[in-house]
Design a protein around this motif. Structure first.
Motif, PDB file in Angstrom:
ATOM      1  N   ASN A 127       0.842  -1.198   0.000  1.00 52.88           N
ATOM      2  CA  ASN A 127       0.000   0.000   0.000  1.00 52.88           C
ATOM      3  C   ASN A 127       0.873   1.241   0.000  1.00 52.88           C
ATOM      4  O   ASN A 127       2.060   1.194   0.329  1.00 52.88           O
ATOM      5  CB  ASN A 127      -1.022  -0.031   1.150  1.00 52.88           C
ATOM      6  CG  ASN A 127      -0.413   0.355   2.484  1.00 52.88           C
ATOM      7  OD1 ASN A 127       0.184   1.419   2.620  1.00 52.88           O
ATOM      8  ND2 ASN A 127      -0.545  -0.527   3.467  1.00 52.88           N
ATOM      9  N   PRO A 128       0.309   2.395  -0.379  1.00 54.03           N
ATOM     10  CA  PRO A 128       1.114   3.609  -0.557  1.00 54.03           C
ATOM     11  C   PRO A 128       1.791   4.089   0.728  1.00 54.03           C
ATOM     12  O   PRO A 128       2.851   4.712   0.663  1.00 54.03           O
ATOM     13  CB  PRO A 128       0.105   4.648  -1.051  1.00 54.03           C
ATOM     14  CG  PRO A 128      -1.215   4.012  -1.072  1.00 54.03           C
ATOM     15  CD  PRO A 128      -1.088   2.572  -0.774  1.00 54.03           C
ATOM     16  N   SER A 205       5.344  12.262  -2.217  1.00 57.83           N
ATOM     17  CA  SER A 205       4.291  12.327  -3.230  1.00 57.83           C
ATOM     18  C   SER A 205       4.816  12.117  -4.652  1.00 57.83           C
ATOM     19  O   SER A 205       4.035  11.917  -5.560  1.00 57.83           O
ATOM     20  CB  SER A 205       3.542  13.654  -3.126  1.00 57.83           C
ATOM     21  OG  SER A 205       4.420  14.718  -3.421  1.00 57.83           O
ATOM     22  N   GLY A 208       3.518   9.183  -6.453  1.00 61.59           N
ATOM     23  CA  GLY A 208       2.126   9.146  -6.895  1.00 61.59           C
ATOM     24  C   GLY A 208       1.206   9.028  -5.711  1.00 61.59           C
ATOM     25  O   GLY A 208       1.530   8.355  -4.726  1.00 61.59           O
ATOM     26  N   VAL A 209       0.091   9.728  -5.773  1.00 63.59           N
ATOM     27  CA  VAL A 209      -0.810   9.734  -4.629  1.00 63.59           C
ATOM     28  C   VAL A 209      -2.244   9.587  -5.085  1.00 63.59           C
ATOM     29  O   VAL A 209      -2.580   9.887  -6.225  1.00 63.59           O
ATOM     30  CB  VAL A 209      -0.698  11.064  -3.843  1.00 63.59           C
ATOM     31  CG1 VAL A 209       0.574  11.085  -3.044  1.00 63.59           C
ATOM     32  CG2 VAL A 209      -0.781  12.246  -4.791  1.00 63.59           C
ATOM     33  N   THR A 210      -3.061   9.118  -4.184  1.00 64.41           N
ATOM     34  CA  THR A 210      -4.503   9.148  -4.400  1.00 64.41           C
ATOM     35  C   THR A 210      -5.061  10.235  -3.490  1.00 64.41           C
ATOM     36  O   THR A 210      -4.331  10.773  -2.645  1.00 64.41           O
ATOM     37  CB  THR A 210      -5.140   7.801  -4.021  1.00 64.41           C
ATOM     38  OG1 THR A 210      -4.947   7.612  -2.616  1.00 64.41           O
ATOM     39  CG2 THR A 210      -4.491   6.662  -4.768  1.00 64.41           C
ATOM     40  N   ALA A 211      -6.315  10.548  -3.638  1.00 60.45           N
ATOM     41  CA  ALA A 211      -6.901  11.627  -2.848  1.00 60.45           C
ATOM     42  C   ALA A 211      -6.734  11.389  -1.352  1.00 60.45           C
ATOM     43  O   ALA A 211      -6.576  12.324  -0.576  1.00 60.45           O
ATOM     44  CB  ALA A 211      -8.371  11.775  -3.191  1.00 60.45           C
ATOM     45  N   SER A 212      -6.701  10.132  -0.966  1.00 65.94           N
ATOM     46  CA  SER A 212      -6.649   9.857   0.475  1.00 65.94           C
ATOM     47  C   SER A 212      -5.216   9.831   1.023  1.00 65.94           C
ATOM     48  O   SER A 212      -5.027   9.857   2.223  1.00 65.94           O
ATOM     49  CB  SER A 212      -7.341   8.531   0.769  1.00 65.94           C
ATOM     50  OG  SER A 212      -6.590   7.482   0.210  1.00 65.94           O
ATOM     51  N   THR A 213      -4.219   9.769   0.152  1.00 66.28           N
ATOM     52  CA  THR A 213      -2.846   9.692   0.673  1.00 66.28           C
ATOM     53  C   THR A 213      -2.077  10.990   0.466  1.00 66.28           C
ATOM     54  O   THR A 213      -0.863  11.023   0.613  1.00 66.28           O
ATOM     55  CB  THR A 213      -2.058   8.536   0.024  1.00 66.28           C
ATOM     56  OG1 THR A 213      -1.970   8.778  -1.382  1.00 66.28           O
ATOM     57  CG2 THR A 213      -2.694   7.196   0.284  1.00 66.28           C
TER      58      THR A 213
END
Lengths: 263, 247
Positions: A127-128, A205, A208-213
């Motif tokens: 996971n990120p 970052s 790469g990130v998602t909105a939650s990370t």
């Protein structure tokens, strides 16, 4: 010209001082403060940052920092002990590790581990948070190891000898006698290490990130893209300061106190 | 020789090119108090540190209570519980109270429970005259008090032999007496002691035997009245003259 040394010094100091004041006045007059304020600190945009900047961005920054620090401290402790070991291969390994990871920019290490390893092996980070924290911890460990080593070396040799003479094993003496005393010395520098780590999380970052990370820095950058205004980054900077300033002050206070205590 | 509690055979110690101990043979019987005297650099502290293997001998053998410590298979951590050591610089654990200094090894090494360990520590602190200091930290004590705590800490392990490495050398003169008194009482109770010291009066008054060392060898070994009072060897005589001139 027959000025004394002191007179010349006073004159030079006066020169520097008036030049500084002149430059400040010039800036004050030249800058359009209204426009600058609107671009850097626009109230409506400041308000829009909340609560997400705290509930998402700050939360993620803190998570990365804490994971990075716990991992870095555990591995750093191990590396410091290896560095001081009487077993040569341990010493070599620790010295090489520390040298390599301190010698490569964190950004490069992040990219190698975060992207390079999955590409090379086909293995994927689960996971990120782990993908970001593990490289951070590995690099932090190299710095923390040197701090811990200095702390261990600051403990007088006689402490280890006394512990061994009472029948304690090397490991037990390290754990109950040496490390606790080393930590008293290194808590202030470790706090500074922690502050550096808070700031270093801003590089994660790139993976790469998602909105939650989103972390604070990325949150601010995204905000700039959304609003075409720098205010979100300024707010992010202020949130960083709200974290770091109390910690550096705490470190300085602890340092002063331990110095006073030793006297 | 068979009932010697400490037996040292043909002991050599080198630090690089520096040959510090050059073949030492020494035996200490159960209950015996042996003082080691000699000029600084004579190797007397190194010899003492070889007895509990804080220094690893280069050659030779060391036995304590029948166990050969120089045997590579020897469990040194276990063997060291039969020797108690008192250092010149006290070496109390700076981050622990006096009580914890004494009980830590009882609890962690001998696996005693806290109540048992603390009862024993209280008894020992009373004996060295410091019962009221149990909660103090080393930095709050005078050198003489610290050294008496260090003696109590070593005694707590119920060692077979006590090793004193210039236990009073770092103390202000007015604090030496209290520490020597504790050591004297210990000797009178029958403790086996190996004492490296510069205190000639103590050596003469308390020791059963005095060993004079110089340049890594035992030069003279005998009754204190003989070694200190009427030395056979020229080197011993010269050393004692120097010591007396200094006082």
């Amino acid at each position: 010209m027959s000025l004394s040394r002191r007179q010349r010094l006073r004159l030079a100091r006066g020169g520097v001082y008036s030049a500084t004041v002149a430059a400040l006045v010039l800036i004050l007059l030249a800058v359009d403060w209204g426009a600058l304020g609107g671009a850097l600190f626009k109230w409506s945009i400041v308000r829009d940052q909340f609560p997400d900047i705290l509930t998402t961005a700050l939360r993620n920054t803190v998570i990365f920092t804490i994971f990075g620090f716990i991992g870095g401290l555990s591995l750093g402790l191990l590396l410091a002990i290896m560095r001081l070991s009487s077993v040569k291969p341990y010493r070599w390994f620790a010295a090489t590790y520390i040298e390599v990871l301190r010698g490569i920019p964190l950004l490069v290490t992040l990219l190698i581990l975060g992207f390079g390893i999955p590409i090379a092996t086909g293995w994927q980070w689960p996971n990120p948070y782990i993908q970001g924290s593990v490289p951070l911890a590995l690099v932090a460990a190299a710095y923390i190891a040197e701090t811990v080593r200095a702390g261990i070396e600051a403990v007088p040799r006689g402490q280890m000898e006394a512990a061994r003479s009472l029948g304690m094993s090397y490991t037990r003496a390290m754990a109950t006698i040496i490390i606790p005393q080393a930590f008293r010395v290194i808590v202030p520098p470790l706090t500074n290490e922690f502050v550096l780590l808070i700031k270093d999380t801003s590089l994660i970052s790139v993976l790469g990130v998602t909105a939650s990370t989103l972390d604070l820095a990325r949150f601010g950058r995204n905000g700039v893209n959304d609003t075409a205004n720098a205010t979100p980054l300024v707010v992010a900077g202020l949130v960083y300061l709200a974290l770091t300033v109390p910690l550096t002050q705490l470190a300085a206070w602890m340092e002063r106190r331990s110095k006073a205590g030793r006297r | 020789m068979t009932d010697a509690l400490v037996r040292i055979e043909a002991l050599h110690k080198r630090f690089g090119a520096n040959h510090v101990l050059r073949g030492i043979d020494l035996a200490v019987a159960r209950g015996e108090v042996v003082c080691i005297i000699g000029p600084s650099g004579s190797g007397k502290s190194t010899l003492l540190r070889c007895v509990n293997m804080l220094e690893t001998p280069s050659e030779g053998k060391v036995y304590v209570d029948g166990v050969e410590l120089t045997d590579p298979d020897c469990d040194l951590d276990r063997a060291r519980t039969s020797t108690g050591m008192v250092f010149q610089s006290f070496n109390l654990f700076a981050h622990m109270s006096v009580m914890d200094n004494i009980t830590i090894a009882l609890r962690k090494v001998l696996k005693q429970d806290r109540a048992t360990a603390e009862a024993k520590a209280t008894k020992l602190l009373t004996r060295v005259g410091l019962a009221e200091k149990a909660a103090s930290y080393p930095a709050q004590l005078s050198g003489g008090q610290q050294q008496r705590v260090a003696i109590a800490r070593a005694l707590a392990m119920e060692p077979k032999v006590m090793l004193f490495d210039e236990a009073t050398s770092a103390l202000d003169p007015e604090l030496v007496g209290d520490v020597l008194r504790v050591m004297r009482e210990l000797a009178e109770e029958g403790m086996t002691m190996l004492v490296v010291t510069h205190e000639m009066d103590f050596a003469r008054g308390v020791a059963d035997r005095v060993v004079f060392m110089d340049a890594g060898v035992v030069v003279e070994d005998g009754h204190p009245d003989q070694v200190i009072g009427n030395p056979r060897e020229e080197r011993t005589r010269r050393f004692l003259t120097n010591v007396r001139d200094r006082d």
